[in-house]
Design a protein around this motif. Sequence first.
Motif, PDB file in Angstrom:
ATOM      1  N   GLU A  77       0.820  -1.211   0.000  1.00 34.50           N
ATOM      2  CA  GLU A  77       0.000   0.000   0.000  1.00 34.50           C
ATOM      3  C   GLU A  77       0.857   1.265   0.000  1.00 34.50           C
ATOM      4  O   GLU A  77       0.510   2.264  -0.638  1.00 34.50           O
ATOM      5  N   GLN A  78       2.010   1.232   0.711  1.00 37.53           N
ATOM      6  CA  GLN A  78       2.869   2.396   0.812  1.00 37.53           C
ATOM      7  C   GLN A  78       3.499   2.765  -0.531  1.00 37.53           C
ATOM      8  O   GLN A  78       3.799   3.931  -0.787  1.00 37.53           O
ATOM      9  N   TYR A  79       3.703   1.786  -1.409  1.00 33.56           N
ATOM     10  CA  TYR A  79       4.495   2.002  -2.621  1.00 33.56           C
ATOM     11  C   TYR A  79       3.702   1.971  -3.935  1.00 33.56           C
ATOM     12  O   TYR A  79       4.208   2.423  -4.957  1.00 33.56           O
ATOM     13  N   LEU A  80       2.498   1.429  -3.910  1.00 30.45           N
ATOM     14  CA  LEU A  80       1.774   1.196  -5.162  1.00 30.45           C
ATOM     15  C   LEU A  80       1.447   2.472  -5.922  1.00 30.45           C
ATOM     16  O   LEU A  80       1.549   2.512  -7.157  1.00 30.45           O
ATOM     17  N   ALA A  81       1.040   3.522  -5.217  1.00 22.54           N
ATOM     18  CA  ALA A  81       0.676   4.754  -5.915  1.00 22.54           C
ATOM     19  C   ALA A  81       1.864   5.292  -6.707  1.00 22.54           C
ATOM     20  O   ALA A  81       1.725   5.689  -7.872  1.00 22.54           O
ATOM     21  N   ASP A  97      -3.538   5.559  -2.655  1.00 17.63           N
ATOM     22  CA  ASP A  97      -3.554   7.008  -2.852  1.00 17.63           C
ATOM     23  C   ASP A  97      -3.704   7.771  -1.540  1.00 17.63           C
ATOM     24  O   ASP A  97      -3.465   8.980  -1.493  1.00 17.63           O
ATOM     25  N   LYS A  98      -4.099   7.079  -0.480  1.00 18.27           N
ATOM     26  CA  LYS A  98      -4.255   7.729   0.815  1.00 18.27           C
ATOM     27  C   LYS A  98      -3.154   7.321   1.799  1.00 18.27           C
ATOM     28  O   LYS A  98      -3.222   7.652   2.976  1.00 18.27           O
ATOM     29  N   ALA A  99      -2.180   6.574   1.314  1.00 18.68           N
ATOM     30  CA  ALA A  99      -1.073   6.147   2.183  1.00 18.68           C
ATOM     31  C   ALA A  99      -0.297   7.375   2.652  1.00 18.68           C
ATOM     32  O   ALA A  99      -0.251   8.392   1.952  1.00 18.68           O
ATOM     33  N   PRO A 100       0.316   7.308   3.839  1.00 10.95           N
ATOM     34  CA  PRO A 100       1.096   8.452   4.337  1.00 10.95           C
ATOM     35  C   PRO A 100       2.127   8.896   3.307  1.00 10.95           C
ATOM     36  O   PRO A 100       2.887   8.085   2.780  1.00 10.95           O
ATOM     37  N   GLY A 101       2.112  10.180   2.990  1.00 13.90           N
ATOM     38  CA  GLY A 101       3.005  10.699   1.951  1.00 13.90           C
ATOM     39  C   GLY A 101       4.456  10.719   2.385  1.00 13.90           C
ATOM     40  O   GLY A 101       4.770  10.970   3.552  1.00 13.90           O
ATOM     41  N   MET A 102       5.342  10.444   1.445  1.00 15.89           N
ATOM     42  CA  MET A 102       6.779  10.519   1.682  1.00 15.89           C
ATOM     43  C   MET A 102       7.361  11.572   0.751  1.00 15.89           C
ATOM     44  O   MET A 102       6.897  11.741  -0.384  1.00 15.89           O
ATOM     45  N   LEU A 103       8.367  12.277   1.240  1.00 14.59           N
ATOM     46  CA  LEU A 103       9.052  13.267   0.426  1.00 14.59           C
ATOM     47  C   LEU A 103      10.489  12.827   0.181  1.00 14.59           C
ATOM     48  O   LEU A 103      11.155  12.323   1.080  1.00 14.59           O
ATOM     49  N   ALA A 119       5.956  13.259   4.791  1.00 15.47           N
ATOM     50  CA  ALA A 119       5.586  14.598   4.315  1.00 15.47           C
ATOM     51  C   ALA A 119       5.355  15.570   5.459  1.00 15.47           C
ATOM     52  O   ALA A 119       5.553  16.778   5.303  1.00 15.47           O
ATOM     53  N   ARG A 120       4.964  15.079   6.614  1.00 17.19           N
ATOM     54  CA  ARG A 120       4.701  15.964   7.756  1.00 17.19           C
ATOM     55  C   ARG A 120       5.970  16.665   8.238  1.00 17.19           C
ATOM     56  O   ARG A 120       5.897  17.656   8.975  1.00 17.19           O
TER      57      ARG A 120
END
Length: 550
Positions: A104-108, A266-272, A320-321
């Motif tokens: 889930e973390q990587y699919l988007a 698409d709602k997984a915690p965002g990574m920067l 992202a936070r």
Amino acid sequence: MANCMLNFRAAGSCWLLAAALCLLLAGGCSTRQGKGPEVSAPSFMLPEDESAAPLTQTELAALRSTGQIDRNVPADAMPDVARQYKYFLRKGRNTMSVFSKRSEQYLAYARKVFRSRGMPDELAYLAIVESGYKADAKSQAGAAGAWQFMPYTGMKYGLDQDWWMDERLDPYKATEAAADYLQKLYGDFGDWPTAIAAYNAGEGKMSRAKQGTGGRDFFEVRARNHKLDDKARLREETKQYVPRFLAVTKIMRNLPQLGFDSIEPDKAPGMLRFTARPGTDLMAFSSACRLGWEEFRVYNQHHKRPVTSTERATFVYVPARCEREATAFLRSPQANAYADWRPAKVTTSADSWDRISRRCNVPVARLKAANPGTGRLRAGEMVLVPRSVNMSATAVAALDGKKSGSAREMPQGKNKRLKSGDRRTPERVTAASGIGHKLQPDETLYAVARKYNVSLRDLQDCNQIDNPNKVRAGCILRIPDGKATAAPASGGSSGRVGKAGRKTTYTVQAKDSLWNIARKHIVSVDDLKRWNQVDEKSLRAGTTLVVDLD
């Protein structure tokens, strides 16, 4: 497979349909036929017991679903797809549940990468088959990462592996490399099932098998595999690899219908993604982002050290936070506190952290912080030390035999140029004009030159210094007049890396994509698009792109 499994063009193949349905329903027909060939597969995928409960109507409907890759699977290949499918629904259900949730973390991001190149986004599920999307997965054969790149193939597709890092363990950059490789394989073989089989077996093996059997694609090669000699045959693992991928794809398309927990990539915690300058202190970075070191390491398993490479800029990831804190830290002077350090070999077991500390005027605690887990030094091992330190056995021996004595102050106006080996050191030099800088215990001339944006040679000439290794903390350095400027701040999040400063240009080549251009310059695709008002569709060979390097 709706309209695929049941849509046979040849009337004579109706018996194949009956056989396939018989297997799917797992009734008496399967016992009469006997058990199929044993599947050679990773330990988490054992052969399915065909006597297990038959598929329900919902499960059959999901099996019949199709996408771009599984649209034209031959009927005689469907029994193996069904066997793999039933395994993940029954005996391997918990495994499938864990893998789908981890993905889930990587699919988007993976889907975005494949779509941007005009490739089927179902290819994102291939990493489930490879590793269950385990970013630090390693095989006995030497493959590593979510996409299980072997060392040579990883290097070939831009995944650096050295003392500093193993980018095969960067799940995002490895996804980009996998897309490059799969795109190349598709160009070689002309269809996705064969390209996927080559990803597992190797392009050379697949090419030879195709040539030896005369098969047009993977399925024909598989059917004629027995005609090849033992060395040329596809392994059972490869023969089952494509059916396994197709089975996983059908399940991932229908998770809720099949009773699995839904996932929302698409709602997984965002990574920067941030571009860190050479020598960035990762422990200080994690602290600035208010992340525990272990949590930070989970996001950045491709880094082997608590410091980024001192030779090049590299990617670092944070949630992202943390964007504001991460951006502020990377723009601060203390971010790349180790820029003037280097990996060096210990030449003698007589060396120690205390001896290195005395040779470079850096506290032992800081040396150990840069080299966690390194206790007593042994000849031959690599350690991270200031660039100026002399690691030779001669230097170690000289330190032990050196007589104590006070350093002499150089008289004003008699700044004699220091020759290599001269025992006189400029403990204090007053700046007669221009900017003066007092050398700190943990600084080198290289660091000072970077700080004031001057060349090391100009700094040495201005201060009559021949050997930078002989300069000691506390001396006052003159900064060359008319050349000193404030060093530009750098660092910013990628995905939209905020960079400004030195610019260069790049002429697009025939086979370039925004992905490989970005990789060459260690910048993000989004920044390339923003700087040049260009996208993948409008990219043309011969176009000149602006690239901001700072």
